[in-house]
Enzyme design. Structure first.
Site, PDB file in Angstrom:
ATOM      1  CG  ASN A  84      -1.654   9.364  -2.137  1.00  0.00           C
ATOM      2  OD1 ASN A  84      -1.672   8.192  -2.473  1.00  0.00           O
ATOM      3  ND2 ASN A  84      -0.628   9.886  -1.488  1.00  0.00           N
ATOM      4  CG  HIS A  95       4.832   8.129  -0.794  1.00  0.00           C
ATOM      5  ND1 HIS A  95       4.770   8.974   0.299  1.00  0.00           N
ATOM      6  CD2 HIS A  95       6.065   7.573  -0.754  1.00  0.00           C
ATOM      7  CE1 HIS A  95       5.911   8.913   0.960  1.00  0.00           C
ATOM      8  NE2 HIS A  95       6.709   8.059   0.340  1.00  0.00           N
ATOM      9  CG  HIS A 129       1.441   1.755  -1.014  1.00  0.00           C
ATOM     10  ND1 HIS A 129       2.368   2.568  -1.647  1.00  0.00           N
ATOM     11  CD2 HIS A 129       1.567   2.022   0.318  1.00  0.00           C
ATOM     12  CE1 HIS A 129       3.004   3.286  -0.746  1.00  0.00           C
ATOM     13  NE2 HIS A 129       2.556   2.975   0.452  1.00  0.00           N
ATOM     14  CD  GLU A 177       2.875  12.556  -1.421  1.00  0.00           C
ATOM     15  OE1 GLU A 177       2.079  13.494  -1.294  1.00  0.00           O
ATOM     16  OE2 GLU A 177       2.837  11.519  -0.725  1.00  0.00           O
ATOM     17  CG  HIS A 196      -0.540  13.194   6.952  1.00  0.00           C
ATOM     18  ND1 HIS A 196       0.292  12.263   6.379  1.00  0.00           N
ATOM     19  CD2 HIS A 196      -1.047  12.602   8.054  1.00  0.00           C
ATOM     20  CE1 HIS A 196       0.323  11.165   7.116  1.00  0.00           C
ATOM     21  NE2 HIS A 196      -0.493  11.352   8.132  1.00  0.00           N
ATOM     22  CG  ASP A 197      -4.522  12.419   9.181  1.00  0.00           C
ATOM     23  OD1 ASP A 197      -4.453  11.504   8.335  1.00  0.00           O
ATOM     24  OD2 ASP A 197      -4.167  12.263  10.362  1.00  0.00           O
ATOM     25  N   GLY A 219      -5.551  11.298   0.061  1.00  0.00           N
ATOM     26  CA  GLY A 219      -5.727   9.909  -0.333  1.00  0.00           C
ATOM     27  C   GLY A 219      -6.614   9.132   0.603  1.00  0.00           C
TER      28      GLY A 219
END
Length: 237
Positions: A7, A43, A50, A70, A190-191, A213
């Site tokens: 990401n 995303h 961003h 996303e 995620h994380d 990411g």
């Protein structure tokens, strides 16, 4: 082997801080692929803080691996992805001003909406993935939308992992088995990081893809992008 999709939102955040083109988002995407990434994830958000819409159009012809977009399936988002035609669209329930994705869909409450979106993506030849937590019924409902995959929201795993890895991964193993039984592929994100990724992968070996990411870009500040991508890939063997 599980694919690694990088990401690059954080690269765009850094670029936007100065209003110029440093770092060059397109070059970073190409470098990620050259260094071994199996895909590029973006995303785009409505405020373009961003990734910008123009970035998405410019990336499309340059991404040679898998392009994953996303986002919340608003009319504007759907217009973008139907024009760009990425390999995969990951549907997330974020509000327009969300800092980051913080929960998966309640599929039952949005069944009709999600089914219509999945149908439209399929008609466009685009693989669909629905961002969800580990609730088994919710995973099974995601299959009923006709989606190709789910993406498991892994922050709860990352939060608990330092204290109790077995307890942290257990609900994700169950959710993944439920997804496989329902005919869904399973992604995760995620994380996830160099600290917790290998253990997660060992416990869910049929994982199709992880999208990473923030942690990856942070690690690259110390290790360099090429070495970082190599180390993340080693976690997925």
């Amino acid at each position: 082997m599980t694919n690694l999709s990088v990401n690059i939102n954080k690269i765009a955040t850094l670029r936007n801080a100065r209003g110029e083109n440093v770092p060059d988002l397109l070059k970073v995407a190409a470098d990620c692929e050259a260094f071994g990434a199996d895909g590029i994830t973006v995303h785009p958000r409505p405020d373009e803080r961003h990734i910008r819409r123009d970035d998405v159009y410019r990336l499309r012809p340059l991404v040679k691996t898998e392009f994953n977009i996303e986002g919340y399936p608003s009319p504007e988002f759907m217009e973008l992805v139907m024009q760009v035609k990425p390999e995969q669209v990951t549907l997330v329930p974020d509000a327009p001003d969300a800092l980051t994705s913080s929960a998966g869909w309640n599929v039952g409450q949005h069944m009709e909406f999600l089914t219509s979106i999945v149908d439209r993506l399929r008609e466009g030849g685009i693989r669909s993935s629905i961002f969800v937590g580990t609730d088994i019924e919710n995973v099974q409902l995601a299959a009923r939308t006709g989606a190709d995959r789910i993406e498991l929201y892994t922050k709860p795993y990352a939060d608990l992992y330092p204290e109790n890895p077995e307890a942290a991964v257990a609900p994700f193993v169950e959710a993944a088995h439920a997804a496989f039984s329902a005919g869904l592929g399973v992604n995760a994100g995620h994380d996830l990081s160099l600290v917790n990724l290998a253990y997660f992968h060992r416990n869910i070996p049929r994982l199709s893809e992880v999208s990473i990411g923030h942690a990856l870009i942070c690690d690259a500040l110390y290790l360099g992008l090429e070495k970082t991508i190599r180390e993340y890939k080693e976690c997925l063997v």
